[in-house]
Design an enzyme around this catalytic site. Structure first.
Site, mmCIF file in Angstrom:
data_model
loop_
_atom_site.group_PDB
_atom_site.id
_atom_site.type_symbol
_atom_site.label_atom_id
_atom_site.label_comp_id
_atom_site.label_asym_id
_atom_site.label_seq_id
_atom_site.Cartn_x
_atom_site.Cartn_y
_atom_site.Cartn_z
ATOM 1 N N ASP A 466 0.858 -1.168 0.000
ATOM 2 C CA ASP A 466 0.000 0.000 0.000
ATOM 3 C C ASP A 466 0.907 1.235 0.000
ATOM 4 O O ASP A 466 2.107 1.128 0.284
ATOM 5 C CB ASP A 466 -0.894 -0.034 1.243
ATOM 6 N N ASP A 665 -1.669 -0.924 5.957
ATOM 7 C CA ASP A 665 -1.902 -0.421 7.318
ATOM 8 C C ASP A 665 -3.341 -0.013 7.579
ATOM 9 O O ASP A 665 -3.676 0.365 8.690
ATOM 10 C CB ASP A 665 -0.999 0.780 7.600
ATOM 11 N N ASP A 669 -7.137 -2.483 3.661
ATOM 12 C CA ASP A 669 -6.166 -3.521 3.315
ATOM 13 C C ASP A 669 -6.492 -4.863 3.967
ATOM 14 O O ASP A 669 -5.897 -5.882 3.608
ATOM 15 C CB ASP A 669 -4.751 -3.098 3.763
#
Length: 777
Positions: A466, A665, A669
């Site tokens: 990410d 995080d 996700d």
């Protein structure tokens, strides 16, 4: 198909043909339609064994309640239990898996769920009987040193010490042992049950009827050697392993509970007459008008019909910037309304909301992982059959061909085979390596959730990362100022920070913080107006100030073209740009960005050097994503992706044969983290992401992934060494216990030597595993 049913069509009038050939009692698949079937309410049901058929006939309603997947509310308050190893097993009540013996867990946990009762039970049994196991082990191993002449009633003392351990603390293991026999599914419980039962049973016979044994089995004190300490220690070690495993497995439901806790409990519904009432969230229906006041969470997915406000969607999207919502815009349940009041029409409620779907995706991804223990179960099954076969052959060979009393020799040696094959060292091999490795990893800021994560990380060849909070810091900070001629950078920053003092927007806070850091004296604006989504206006020192994007500049009829190229260049570097104007004249631009972590580039280079393909997938815009990726040398980028898109990307790569790790995080996700072969969460991120992942980096430093991968390689190598020690012990010990050397030496394996060999095997495994504390990572 019909020919297998005695040539008759067994479906009742209007009944649907049976397509799901699954035993409704135990949940096991029935590969071929069995002769044993029951017709109930016009439908045929088939069973894996006559016993399941008998249970069904006795109470069909017990096994035919609908099994509903989804949030607890969707299941009408009924909890379904499943096996973590074999998700095809579904039961309406707690119990043990008929395949592997593992305790069943709720398919979907509830927020008010208490601690796992099995964990509580095992912990009680372990701590209450651990002193007894230590005492009987010390007496067996060192009794001859403390009592050189022998302790007259030592066997009876050991019997008294070990009986509570074996028969009370070890009772759940004997239940699972019996189930493995009944279901014809040999597993580790078959080994543990047979080993502990043989050790204890042999010792009880030796204590009550020592005259049945040959004189050669008597110790120097004249008593028959016993295996009470082996039985007790195996029970205690097995309990300890189960406690550690259950604690790790409890983290699976923790992520789902945190997700469930995000949704508000009530909503404010607007009635047709204009009055308002607070009602439970479960009472909201599609089409209801709901008021969302500042500081409240949006209750359900819907559409804004009145009002305008900035909504913080970071808990679901992972992006730090609030999003402006106006009439006609969609809002997501559980997101936070920060400023204005909104009226929202409910479009999706209950299991249809995005939050509920994410809960479902996390739960499904966690259940769909194929545990490595499946292979261990298969190996254990063959191992059990081989050991039992050797024990039977030993009994027969000694009974038929051995010296008198031949059948006593045969029985004793057969029991010795079962005892020495008891998986004490095998049971320690992996847990000791894992405990040593996880302890070492924790000191380096690396937290593994379970053994599968350590074992799997070394195989990873593709890493999806990410952007926000993973590669970048996850919070906006001041970048730079570009001032028009006649103004200094300090002038632009001072005016912008002065007008932004009244704003709570993260970009405004970044500008004000920088001005304070530069010791600039800020003025108090005479007036202030926030135009959500485009910027702010106000009066400052007699001047009309406007700070915002190009839409605000156009409203103010300000020509911003002179700085357009610099602004576009800053955007290309991943920054957010705001224009500042005073009295309808452009003063400058201010850039605020989410800075890349200092360690990101070095970490990605190290991972690429190790042979990993690095892919970025972010919910941020394409321009910003590509700008960050270019600076970090990432060539494969996916921008503006939703939680389901990230999950689909992981699945697509896995179907292409890749072993995928996902690093993120945010809550967005969480499904991909759970589905990935190894999910890696930043410790600086959300609790949901952390609990969905298999590995957490406490400091959020990607360099730790490279260290964790090295640790994974060292740990797996250590586990293989330990398993090698354990298998060599069994490979040598079983033939000796069977009496293979008796024709050549005239000696049998005495109980004392067998116990010593077992202890030395365990010590070798423990000593080798502890090396990881010094060398790993």
């Amino acid at each position: 198909m019909e020919s297998t049913l005695h040539g008759k069509h067994h479906h009742g009038v209007g009944a649907e043909p049976t397509t799901d050939l699954r035993d409704p009692v135990c949940g096991m698949a029935v590969s071929v339609i069995s002769e044993d079937h029951v017709q109930h309410d016009g439908r045929d049901y088939y069973f894996c064994s006559p016993k399941c058929g008998d249970k069904f006939r006795a109470s069909p309603a017990t096994y035919l309640q609908p099994l509903v997947e989804g949030p607890p509310s969707a299941a009408a308050g009924r909890t379904i239990y499943t096996c973590p190893m074999h998700p095809e097993i579904r039961r309406p009540a707690p119990g043990n898996c008929p395949i592997c013996g593992m305790g069943l867990e709720p398919l979907m946990p509830s927020l008010d769920e208490e601690e796992n009762p099995e964990l509580r039970d095992f912990r009680l049994r372990f701590w209450w009987t651990l002193p007894l196991s230590v005492a009987v082990f010390a007496l067996a191993m060192f009794g001859h040193i403390v009592f050189p002449g022998g302790l007259r009633y030592q066997n009876w003392i050991e019997l008294g010490l070990s009986t509570p351990v074996v028969l009370w603390a070890g009772w759940p293991f004997f239940v699972r042992f019996a189930q493995s026999i009944r279901h014809r599914s040999p597993n580790m419980w078959t080994l543990i049950g047979s080993g502990v039962g043989a050790a204890y049973g042999y010792s009880v016979v030796a204590t009550f009827a020592p005259e049945l044994f040959p004189p050669t089995f008597a110790t120097h004190a004249g008593r028959i050697g016993v295996y009470y300490e082996a039985a007790a220690v195996i029970v205690s070690l097995t309990l300890l392993g189960q406690i550690l495993e259950l604690r790790a497995r409890s983290q699976t439901s923790a992520a789902i509970k945190l997700l469930m806790g995000l949704a508000p409990k009530t909503a404010r519904r607007i009635l047709p007459d204009g009055s308002e009432e607070d009602v439970p969230l479960t009472h909201i229906h599609i089409g209801d008008a709901l008021r969302v006041r500042p500081g409240e969470k949006v209750p359900v997915d819907g559409t804004v019909t009145e009002g305008q406000s900035a909504v913080d969607e970071s808990m679901l999207t992972g992006e730090p910037m609030p999003v402006t919502k106006r009439s006609g815009d969609k809002v997501i349940g559980a997101t936070l309304n920060t400023s204005g009041s909104l009226i929202v029409r409910a479009d999706k409620v209950g299991a249809q909301t995005m939050l509920s779907q994410i809960v479902q995706m996390v739960a499904q991804a966690q259940r769909s992982r194929a545990p490595m223990q499946r292979l261990a179960d298969v190996v254990a099954g063959y191992f059990v059959m081989v050991v039992i076969a050797i024990a039977v052959l030993t009994l027969l060979a000694w009974g038929v061909f051995g010296p008198q009393p031949s059948w006593v020799y045969g029985f004793v040696n057969a029991v010795a085979v079962l005892i020495i094959a008891c998986p004490c060292a095998l049971g320690l091999a992996t847990p000791m390596s894992i405990m040593a490795a996880t302890g070492r990893a924790a000191t380096q800021g690396i937290l593994f959730r379970d053994a599968a994560a350590i074992e799997g990380l070394r195989k990873v060849d593709t890493l999806i990362v990410d952007k926000t909070g993973t590669l970048t810091e996850g919070r906006p900070v001041f970048d730079r100022v570009v001032a028009m001629p006649g103004f200094t950078d300090a002038d632009v920053l001072r005016m912008a920070a002065s007008i932004d003092q009244g704003s709570e927007h993260p970009l405004a806070r970044a500008i004000v913080d920088q001005a304070v850091k530069n010791n600039l004296v800020l003025e108090k604006p005479a007036s202030f107006e926030s135009s959500s989504g485009i910027g702010v206006r106000g009066e400052l020192g007699g001047q009309h100030i406007a700070l915002g994007n190009t839409a605000l500049m156009d409203e103010e009829k300000i020509d911003w073209s002179s700085l357009a190229l610099q602004a576009e260049d800053l955007r290309g570097q991943g920054a957010s740009v705001m224009y500042l104007a005073a009295n309808r004249h452009l003063v400058g631009i201010i850039a605020v960005s989410d800075p890349i972590k200092a360690s990101s580039l070095a970490a990605l280079n190290a991972l690429r050097d190790a042979g990993l393909l690095v892919i970025m997938a972010t919910g941020d815009g394409e321009t910003t994503a590509n700008a960050v990726a270019k600076r970090l040398g990432i060539t494969e980028v996916y921008g503006e992706v939703k939680p389901r898109d990230k999950l689909a990307l992981v699945e697509r790569l896995q179907q292409a044969g890749k072993v995928v790790a996902m690093a993120g995080d945010g809550i967005n996700d969480a499904p991909a983290l759970a589905k990935a072969d190894v999910g890696i969460a930043m410790g600086t991120g959300t609790d949901v992401a952390i609990n969905s992942a298999h590995l957490t980096l406490v400091k959020g430093d990607l360099l730790a992934i490279a260290r964790a991968r090295t640790l994974s390689l060292d740990t797996v190598r250590n586990m293989r060494q330990n398993l090698g020690f354990a298998f060599i012990y069994n490979a040598l010990g079983i033939p000796l216990a069977a009496g293979l050397l008796y024709p050549f030496t005239g000696q049998l394996l005495s109980p004392v030597i067998a116990a010593l060999a077992m202890s030395l095997s365990s010590v070798s495994v423990i000593t080798n595993a502890l090396r990881l504390r010094r060398s790993a990572g």
